[in-house]
Design a protein around this motif. Structure first.
Motif, short mmCIF file in Angstrom:
data_model
loop_
_atom_site.label_atom_id
_atom_site.label_comp_id
_atom_site.label_asym_id
_atom_site.label_seq_id
_atom_site.Cartn_x
_atom_site.Cartn_y
_atom_site.Cartn_z
N THR A 1 13.33 9.00 -14.16
CA THR A 1 12.98 8.58 -15.52
C THR A 1 11.58 8.02 -15.63
OG1 THR A 1 13.91 6.37 -15.16
CG2 THR A 1 15.39 8.07 -16.09
N ALA A 2 11.00 7.52 -14.54
CA ALA A 2 9.65 6.94 -14.59
C ALA A 2 9.18 6.66 -13.18
CB ALA A 2 9.65 5.64 -15.40
N VAL A 3 7.90 6.45 -13.02
CA VAL A 3 7.36 5.95 -11.77
C VAL A 3 7.39 4.43 -11.85
CG1 VAL A 3 5.29 5.79 -10.32
CG2 VAL A 3 5.88 7.95 -11.42
N ASP A 4 8.06 3.79 -10.91
CA ASP A 4 8.17 2.33 -10.91
C ASP A 4 6.87 1.68 -10.45
OD1 ASP A 4 10.08 -0.10 -11.02
OD2 ASP A 4 9.08 -0.28 -9.07
N HIS A 5 6.27 2.20 -9.39
CA HIS A 5 5.00 1.69 -8.88
C HIS A 5 4.39 2.71 -7.94
CE1 HIS A 5 7.75 0.59 -5.60
NE2 HIS A 5 6.69 0.69 -4.82
N VAL A 6 3.14 2.50 -7.61
CA VAL A 6 2.46 3.30 -6.60
C VAL A 6 2.07 2.35 -5.49
CG1 VAL A 6 0.41 4.68 -6.08
CG2 VAL A 6 1.61 5.01 -8.24
N GLN A 7 2.37 2.73 -4.25
CA GLN A 7 2.02 1.93 -3.08
C GLN A 7 0.77 2.51 -2.44
OE1 GLN A 7 3.94 -0.65 -1.50
NE2 GLN A 7 2.60 -0.85 0.27
N LEU A 8 -0.23 1.67 -2.23
CA LEU A 8 -1.43 2.03 -1.49
C LEU A 8 -1.48 1.18 -0.23
CD1 LEU A 8 -3.96 2.03 -4.48
CD2 LEU A 8 -2.88 4.02 -3.41
N ALA A 9 -2.12 1.69 0.79
CA ALA A 9 -2.24 0.95 2.04
C ALA A 9 -3.57 0.21 2.07
CB ALA A 9 -2.14 1.91 3.22
N ALA A 10 -3.63 -0.82 2.91
CA ALA A 10 -4.83 -1.62 3.08
C ALA A 10 -4.83 -2.22 4.48
CB ALA A 10 -4.87 -2.73 2.03
N PRO A 11 -6.01 -2.53 5.01
CA PRO A 11 -6.05 -3.11 6.36
C PRO A 11 -5.63 -4.58 6.35
CG PRO A 11 -8.26 -2.91 5.48
CD PRO A 11 -7.34 -2.26 4.48
N PRO A 12 -5.14 -5.07 7.47
CA PRO A 12 -4.79 -6.49 7.56
C PRO A 12 -5.99 -7.37 7.20
CG PRO A 12 -4.06 -5.30 9.52
CD PRO A 12 -4.91 -4.36 8.73
N GLY A 13 -5.72 -8.47 6.49
CA GLY A 13 -6.76 -9.42 6.15
C GLY A 13 -7.63 -9.06 4.95
N SER A 14 -7.28 -8.01 4.23
CA SER A 14 -8.12 -7.57 3.09
C SER A 14 -7.64 -8.10 1.74
CB SER A 14 -8.17 -6.04 3.06
OG SER A 14 -6.88 -5.49 2.84
N GLU A 15 -6.60 -8.91 1.73
CA GLU A 15 -5.98 -9.34 0.47
C GLU A 15 -6.96 -10.02 -0.49
OE1 GLU A 15 -2.50 -9.14 3.36
OE2 GLU A 15 -4.59 -9.79 3.46
N ASP A 16 -7.85 -10.88 -0.01
CA ASP A 16 -8.78 -11.56 -0.92
C ASP A 16 -9.73 -10.57 -1.60
OD1 ASP A 16 -7.63 -14.02 -0.44
OD2 ASP A 16 -9.15 -14.65 1.02
N ARG A 17 -10.22 -9.59 -0.86
CA ARG A 17 -11.08 -8.56 -1.46
C ARG A 17 -10.31 -7.72 -2.47
NH1 ARG A 17 -13.39 -4.89 2.72
NH2 ARG A 17 -11.53 -5.41 3.89
N LEU A 18 -9.07 -7.41 -2.15
CA LEU A 18 -8.24 -6.63 -3.07
C LEU A 18 -7.95 -7.42 -4.34
CD1 LEU A 18 -5.77 -5.17 -0.45
CD2 LEU A 18 -7.60 -3.93 -1.64
N ARG A 19 -7.64 -8.70 -4.21
CA ARG A 19 -7.39 -9.54 -5.38
C ARG A 19 -8.60 -9.57 -6.30
NH1 ARG A 19 -4.52 -12.67 -1.36
NH2 ARG A 19 -2.32 -12.64 -1.95
N ALA A 20 -9.78 -9.75 -5.72
CA ALA A 20 -11.01 -9.79 -6.52
C ALA A 20 -11.20 -8.47 -7.27
CB ALA A 20 -12.21 -10.10 -5.64
N THR B 1 -8.06 -7.67 -9.92
CA THR B 1 -8.00 -8.59 -11.07
C THR B 1 -9.33 -8.65 -11.80
OG1 THR B 1 -8.46 -10.55 -9.70
CG2 THR B 1 -6.16 -9.98 -10.07
N ASP B 2 -10.42 -8.94 -11.10
CA ASP B 2 -11.71 -9.13 -11.77
C ASP B 2 -12.36 -7.83 -12.22
OD1 ASP B 2 -11.32 -11.81 -11.21
OD2 ASP B 2 -12.63 -11.80 -9.45
N VAL B 3 -12.28 -6.79 -11.42
CA VAL B 3 -12.92 -5.52 -11.75
C VAL B 3 -12.03 -4.68 -12.66
CG1 VAL B 3 -13.94 -3.40 -10.84
CG2 VAL B 3 -14.31 -5.57 -9.64
N LEU B 4 -10.78 -4.43 -12.24
CA LEU B 4 -9.90 -3.57 -13.03
C LEU B 4 -9.20 -4.30 -14.16
CD1 LEU B 4 -8.18 -1.23 -10.41
CD2 LEU B 4 -10.39 -0.99 -11.56
N GLY B 5 -9.11 -5.62 -14.10
CA GLY B 5 -8.46 -6.38 -15.17
C GLY B 5 -6.95 -6.43 -15.06
N MET B 6 -6.42 -6.19 -13.88
CA MET B 6 -4.97 -6.25 -13.67
C MET B 6 -4.58 -7.70 -13.39
SD MET B 6 -4.32 -2.78 -11.44
CE MET B 6 -2.60 -2.57 -11.93
#
Length: 130
Positions: free
Chosen positions: A3-22, A25-30
């Protein structure tokens, strides 16, 4: 039945969470959304914008995919592309999908993202009448 796509999972390297958050949230506005505690212990982070969810999961030996990507619908694609560029993200336009304006960008760990907006190639009123 799907009925729908619930989410899309992307991979990332360990320790990259702060860069991903920036970026997400800040660039894409999520908005970052909380992960269940049992999953938060694994690292990574989740983001949402309306019904769209992107989950970033930590992967040892991470390598960004060169072809695979989510296709994200946007409104006001020109303004959205400017937003990304103003915040330091590269925007690469691609005019090869009929009926759509689209561009690609990459998150800070190299995940490819496609942004697209459909358009009517023949605006109403400009079609020949019989």
């Amino acid at each position: 039945m799907l009925t729908a796509v619930d989410h899309v999972q992307l991979a990332a390297p360990p320790g990259s969470e702060d860069r991903l958050r920036a970026y997400y949230t800040d660039v894409l506005g999520m908005t970052e959304i909380s992960k269940p505690a049992v999953l938060a212990a694994r690292g990574g982070c989740w983001f949402a914008a309306g019904p769209v969810q992107l989950h970033l999961g930590v992967e040892e030996g991470f390598r960004p995919a060169r072809k695979a990507h989510p296709g994200l619908r946007v409104t006001g694609i020109e303004a959205y592309a400017r937003r990304l560029e103003e915040r330091g993200a590269e925007v690469v336009w691609d005019g090869n999908l009929p009926g759509h304006r689209r561009f690609y960008s990459e998150d800070p760990v190299g995940n490819r993202l496609e942004f697209l907006e459909p358009f009517d190639p023949e605006p109403h009123g400009s079609r020949p009448t019989s």
